[in-house]
Structure formats: structure tokens, C-alpha cells
Design an enzyme around this catalytic site. Structure first.
Site, PDB file in Angstrom:
ATOM      1  N   HIS A 129       0.828  -1.201   0.000  1.00 10.99           N
ATOM      2  CA  HIS A 129       0.000   0.000   0.000  1.00 10.99           C
ATOM      3  C   HIS A 129       0.869   1.260   0.000  1.00 10.99           C
ATOM      4  CE1 HIS A 129      -3.423   2.611   1.163  1.00 10.99           C
ATOM      5  NE2 HIS A 129      -2.493   3.262   1.843  1.00 10.99           N
ATOM      6  N   GLU A 130       1.851   1.283   0.874  1.00 10.13           N
ATOM      7  CA  GLU A 130       2.700   2.480   0.964  1.00 10.13           C
ATOM      8  C   GLU A 130       3.508   2.687  -0.321  1.00 10.13           C
ATOM      9  OE1 GLU A 130       2.346   4.721   3.155  1.00 10.13           O
ATOM     10  OE2 GLU A 130       0.959   3.519   4.340  1.00 10.13           O
ATOM     11  N   HIS A 133       1.492   4.290  -3.060  1.00 11.66           N
ATOM     12  CA  HIS A 133       1.445   5.762  -3.058  1.00 11.66           C
ATOM     13  C   HIS A 133       2.632   6.334  -3.832  1.00 11.66           C
ATOM     14  CE1 HIS A 133      -1.948   6.625  -0.470  1.00 11.66           C
ATOM     15  NE2 HIS A 133      -1.463   5.917   0.553  1.00 11.66           N
ATOM     16  N   GLU A 191      -6.092   6.775  -1.620  1.00 13.19           N
ATOM     17  CA  GLU A 191      -6.107   5.571  -0.782  1.00 13.19           C
ATOM     18  C   GLU A 191      -6.558   4.355  -1.570  1.00 13.19           C
ATOM     19  OE1 GLU A 191      -4.807   5.078   2.119  1.00 13.19           O
ATOM     20  OE2 GLU A 191      -4.140   7.116   1.836  1.00 13.19           O
TER      21      GLU A 191
HETATM   22 ZN   LIG Z   1      -2.356   5.323   2.305  1.00 13.33          ZN
END
Ligand SMILES: [Zn+2]
Length: 270
Positions: A129-130, A133, A191
Site C-alpha cells: 500500500h505504501e 502511493h 487511498e
Molecule cells: Zn495510504
């Protein structure tokens, strides 16, 4: 004044800034306005990582090895440019369940996150997830679209480094200057995009994508009535879980393919 709304981005890209700015497409196909260079972002990432290292002690070696093992498996699935980057991965001794990835090739995980992420696949969810980004240039996009007007395009385009006055201003914009504010309050759209990219990365790396749902449920439980910072900057749990479930059939296919191809990470959790 906030006239750089998402809807206006496409128009801006095709007219006003066509010759000046980088207008590009995110990994999931959104139109993005990116005014900062990779070099600028990489410098900011390096500085923010350095600040984090100065403020928090490193965790012990077994924890470092565990997180690096999971991070390596994720990095192996990145597009060539980011895969070739020399990623620095560090675990910090801190109870708050926090994690981040920064432009320039940096990942950090607090030891508190290793309690919430109960197995390697859940940790892969966090890192995927990170890194999502970063792959989708969210920091650049946020600074470019939301703050270009206030800062002035001239400042953005002339910022040469993080040590200059304008560089400091940019650091602040990116949320990297103050305390541990390395994580941005990303938008809901960012997100879900990071979730989508992360799910694909973890599945391709051979981590069971179903654990992503469990991770977010653990985060919610860990939160109680006052959610930890990582969660409060990552809003809308219900939507997040249904988004992950929508992508699950495809992720499970990718996971099966990865396992048959011998991508079977086995990182031992201390
Ligand atoms: Zn996030």
C-alpha cells in the site's frame, strides 16, 4: 484559492500548462498534474527519512531482517525503474502502528505495526500500500494540484533543493517537515488507488491477498475509539474493504500464478 480541482486537471493539462508541466497518467489510468521532478521528490524523501532515523531508535536485527525480507519480495515486483532503485528499509522502535514509503526509495515501519500485521502477508499489505502511493506519484500530485496556486508555479518550478527556502516550503507542503508527519493525509481516491496497486504487488510477490482484508480489520480493532495515526490518515474502512474484495478474484489468480512460478516468500516473523 483552490481551483485545481481534479476535474480541472485534464483541462489544465491540455491547455495552460501543456508546454510547462508534466501531465501524466497514474497506474490506474487517472490524469495527473505533476509539477515536481523525481530528483526534487527523491531529495525530500531522503531528508524526511534522515529525520525519522534521527528521531527514532532502530529496532533489533531479527525485526529488521523480517521486514527487509517482505520488502524485498515486494520490490522484486515493481516496474523496472523502481525495482532497480536501492531501497533503504528500516524498522523503528515505536509503539504507534505506523509505516511509510517515500520517493527516492525509502521504507519505514514502526515496531508497533508488526503487532497489528500478524503475518508476512499482512505486512506485505502494508508495504504494498505504501509503495503504491509512491508508484502513483501521490505526493507529487497532491503538492502540484492542491497547492500550486498558493505557492505560485514559479516557486514550484524553481525549487532546486530541500535546503533552499522554497525547498523548506515544499517539505512543509508534503507534510515531511513537522514531527513524524511523514505520511500525508492522502485523499480517498489516493487511498483506493494505493490499495489497488498494493493488492496487485503483494499477490504478484506470492503473498496471500486475502490477508489484506484481515490487516485492515486488525487496524480497525487496534484503533478502538481513538484510531492510530496511520489509520486516521487512511479513511473509510468499509469502502476500503469492499474495494479490496472487488479486486480479490484477479488478485487470487495472480497469487496462484506467483506460487506456481516459485514465488513463495517465507519471511520468519520474530
Ligand atoms: Zn495510504
Amino acid at each position: 484559492m483552490r481551483w485545481f480541482r481534479p476535474l480541472a486537471v485534464t483541462a489544465l493539462c491540455t491547455t495552460l500548462l501543456a508546454g510547462l508541466a508534466a501531465c501524466t497518467t497514474s497506474p490506474t489510468g487517472r490524469s495527473q498534474l505533476l509539477l515536481m521532478s523525481n530528483e526534487q521528490l527523491g531529495e525530500m524523501g531522503a531528508k524526511a527519512f534522515d529525520q525519522y532515523q534521527q528521531k527514532l531508535p532502530a529496532a533489533d536485527a531479527p525485526n529488521q531482517r523480517y521486514v527487509q525480507c517482505v520488502a524485498q519480495a515486494i520490490v522484486a515486483e515493481l516496474p523496472a525503474e523502481q525495482r532497480r532503485q536501492n531501497w533503504e528499509v528500516e524498522v523503528f522502535q515505536a509503539d504507534e502502528p505506523n509505516a511509510f514509503a517515500l520517493p527516492g526509495g525509502y521504507m519505514g515501519v514502526n515496531s508497533g505495526m508488526l503487532k497489528v500485521a500478524e503475518n508476512q502477508a499482512q505486512l506485505a499489505t502494508v508495504l504494498g500500500h505504501e509503495v503504491g502511493h509512491v508508484l502513483a506519484n501521490h505526493a507529487n500530485e497532491r503538492a502540484s494540484t492542491e497547492n500550486a496556486t498558493e505557492l505560485g508555479l514559479s516557486v514550484l518550478s524553481s525549487a532546486s533543493g530541500v535546503d533552499s527556502a522554497s525547498g523548506e516550503q515544499l517539505m512543509g507542503l508534503l507534510g515531511m517537515g513537522a514531527q513524524y508527519g511523514i505520511l500525508l493525509p492522502f485523499s480517498r481516491r489516493h487511498e483506493s488507488e494505493a490499495d489497488t496497486i498494493g493488492l496487485e504487488l503483494m499477490a504478484n510477490a506470492g503473498f496471500d491477498p486475502r490477508e489484506s482484508v484481515a490487516l485492515w480489520q486488525n487496524m480497525q480493532r487496534a484503533g478502538g475509539s481513538a484510531p492510530p495515526e496511520w489509520m486516521s490518515t487512511h479513511p473509510s474502512q468499509g469502502q476500503r474493504i469492499s474495494g479490496l474484495e472487488a479486486g480479490m478474484p484477479q488478485a487470487l489468480d495472480a497469487y496462484e500464478n506467483a506460487r506456481s512460478a516459485g514465488r513463495t516468500p517465507n519471511c520468519s516473523r520474530p
